[in-house]
Design an enzyme around this catalytic site. Structure first.
Site, PDB file in Angstrom:
ATOM      1  N   ARG A 184      10.290  -5.294  -6.841  1.00 17.49           N
ATOM      2  CA  ARG A 184      10.112  -3.899  -7.226  1.00 17.49           C
ATOM      3  C   ARG A 184       9.771  -3.802  -8.714  1.00 17.49           C
ATOM      4  O   ARG A 184      10.568  -3.336  -9.514  1.00 17.49           O
ATOM      5  CB  ARG A 184      11.384  -3.099  -6.953  1.00 17.49           C
ATOM      6  CG  ARG A 184      11.845  -3.068  -5.509  1.00 17.49           C
ATOM      7  CD  ARG A 184      10.898  -2.280  -4.636  1.00 17.49           C
ATOM      8  NE  ARG A 184      11.506  -1.930  -3.356  1.00 17.49           N
ATOM      9  CZ  ARG A 184      10.835  -1.456  -2.318  1.00 17.49           C
ATOM     10  NH1 ARG A 184       9.521  -1.270  -2.427  1.00 17.49           N
ATOM     11  NH2 ARG A 184      11.450  -1.157  -1.188  1.00 17.49           N
ATOM     12  N   PRO A 218       0.830  -1.207   0.000  1.00 14.26           N
ATOM     13  CA  PRO A 218       0.000   0.000   0.000  1.00 14.26           C
ATOM     14  C   PRO A 218       0.865   1.257   0.000  1.00 14.26           C
ATOM     15  O   PRO A 218       1.911   1.308   0.629  1.00 14.26           O
ATOM     16  CB  PRO A 218      -0.792  -0.138   1.301  1.00 14.26           C
ATOM     17  CG  PRO A 218      -0.833  -1.600   1.579  1.00 14.26           C
ATOM     18  CD  PRO A 218       0.489  -2.118   1.095  1.00 14.26           C
ATOM     19  N   GLU A 219       0.400   2.266  -0.726  1.00 15.08           N
ATOM     20  CA  GLU A 219       1.143   3.519  -0.802  1.00 15.08           C
ATOM     21  C   GLU A 219       0.463   4.563   0.074  1.00 15.08           C
ATOM     22  O   GLU A 219      -0.541   4.292   0.731  1.00 15.08           O
ATOM     23  CB  GLU A 219       1.271   3.934  -2.256  1.00 15.08           C
ATOM     24  CG  GLU A 219       1.819   2.771  -3.093  1.00 15.08           C
ATOM     25  CD  GLU A 219       2.398   3.163  -4.439  1.00 15.08           C
ATOM     26  OE1 GLU A 219       2.718   4.339  -4.660  1.00 15.08           O
ATOM     27  OE2 GLU A 219       2.556   2.250  -5.278  1.00 15.08           O
ATOM     28  N   LYS A 238       3.700   5.438   5.158  1.00 18.13           N
ATOM     29  CA  LYS A 238       3.037   4.142   5.026  1.00 18.13           C
ATOM     30  C   LYS A 238       2.772   3.494   6.378  1.00 18.13           C
ATOM     31  O   LYS A 238       2.416   2.313   6.454  1.00 18.13           O
ATOM     32  CB  LYS A 238       3.892   3.220   4.162  1.00 18.13           C
ATOM     33  CG  LYS A 238       4.132   3.744   2.748  1.00 18.13           C
ATOM     34  CD  LYS A 238       4.987   2.783   1.951  1.00 18.13           C
ATOM     35  CE  LYS A 238       5.318   3.338   0.582  1.00 18.13           C
ATOM     36  NZ  LYS A 238       6.139   2.412  -0.219  1.00 18.13           N
TER      37      LYS A 238
END
Length: 279
Positions: free
Chosen positions: A250, A2-3, A51
């Site tokens: 990533r 989650p950002e 975050k």
């Protein structure tokens, strides 16, 4: 993972359900805090920090949690069946007379003194959605290591807090550079735009159920998750590669035509230079 906008939404949901109410049930299912009893204490607020989630509780206590890849907080009304995952994945239960918040798969969960919160979040840079936002400080932090790839620098929460893989990819596309471009090679005009553009993206989406960076209802994102579909601007197939040292997943997306700068060779991580200018 989650950002910042997703965590902001989670904090707002938890705050609305719990703030100002007395805990009638508490259960922290991590060994270090398994015996902690918070019942009878009032939830003061739930605050996002990058975050991270900070649930502040009466008596100078803060429950610090981080969702990382798979964690989530779910809020349930009395009598409603819990539906966030199997029971063995529950790490925290905070219940009041009319709501119960259940934390599933929380990789970080700790109870600390509110006065000691800096131990958990003091390393973070300016928060894109927080009251401490400072665009000049964020830009200064990013340029501390001019040889570092821009995408990696954006993900480093010590520089600025709230950006993850989605916003990293989308922000680099909007700037017209690849995520592998060294920070120091970013033209001064683009560097000046970066902090405000990043904040604009997160603020635009913090109240939205579906994240949008394109302004279009039919296609929400420019590059993230779109490989090998055509670029919305030029039609070139979007590419994807991992970025970083491989210790974490990533996935990084970019358009090889619209974005100038180094790119990883097919099947490799090491960046190679692409001699091309931005349109």
């Amino acid at each position: 993972m989650p950002e910042g906008d997703t965590v902001w939404q989670a904090a707002r949901r938890l705050h609305g359900a719990l703030a100002g109410k007395v805990l009638t049930r508490s259960d922290l299912r991590v060994p270090q805090f398994a015996t902690a009893d918070l019942t009878g204490r009032t939830i003061l607020d739930v605050t996002p920090r990058g975050k991270h989630l900070l649930t502040r509780i009466e008596g100078d206590l803060t429950l610090h949690s981080h969702l990382r890849m798979d964690g989530s907080w779910k809020v349930f009304e009395p009598g409603r069946r819990w539906s966030g995952g199997p029971a063995h994945q529950i790490r925290a239960i905070l219940g009041t007379a009319d709501r119960t918040a259940v934390g599933y798969r929380l990789p970080v969960l700790e109870l600390l003194r509110t006065t000691d919160e800096e131990r958990a979040v003091g390393h973070l840079g300016p928060d894109l959605l927080g009251p401490d936002w400072d665009p000049d400080k964020a830009l200064q932090n990013l340029f501390r290591d001019p040889d570092r790839a821009l995408g990696e620098a954006l993900l480093d929460q010590r520089n600025l807090a709230g950006i993850g893989n989605v916003y990293k990819s989308e922000l680099c596309f909007l700037l017209g550079v690849t995520p592998w471009l060294p920070v120091g090679a970013l033209p001064s005009g683009l560097a000046a735009q970066l902090p405000d553009l990043a904040k604009k993206l997160l603020e635009f989406n913090r109240d939205r159920p579906a994240r949008i960076t394109t302004g279009r209802s039919d296609q929400h994102l420019y590059v993230y998750g779109r490989a090998p579909r055509p670029c919305l601007r030029c039609g070139t197939p979007i590419r994807v590669a991992d970025q970083g040292d491989g210790s974490r997943e990533r996935p990084t997306y970019w358009c090889p035509h619209c974005q100038a700068g180094p790119t990883p060779p097919p099947g490799g991580r090491r960046a190679v230079h692409q001699h091309r200018t931005t349109n």
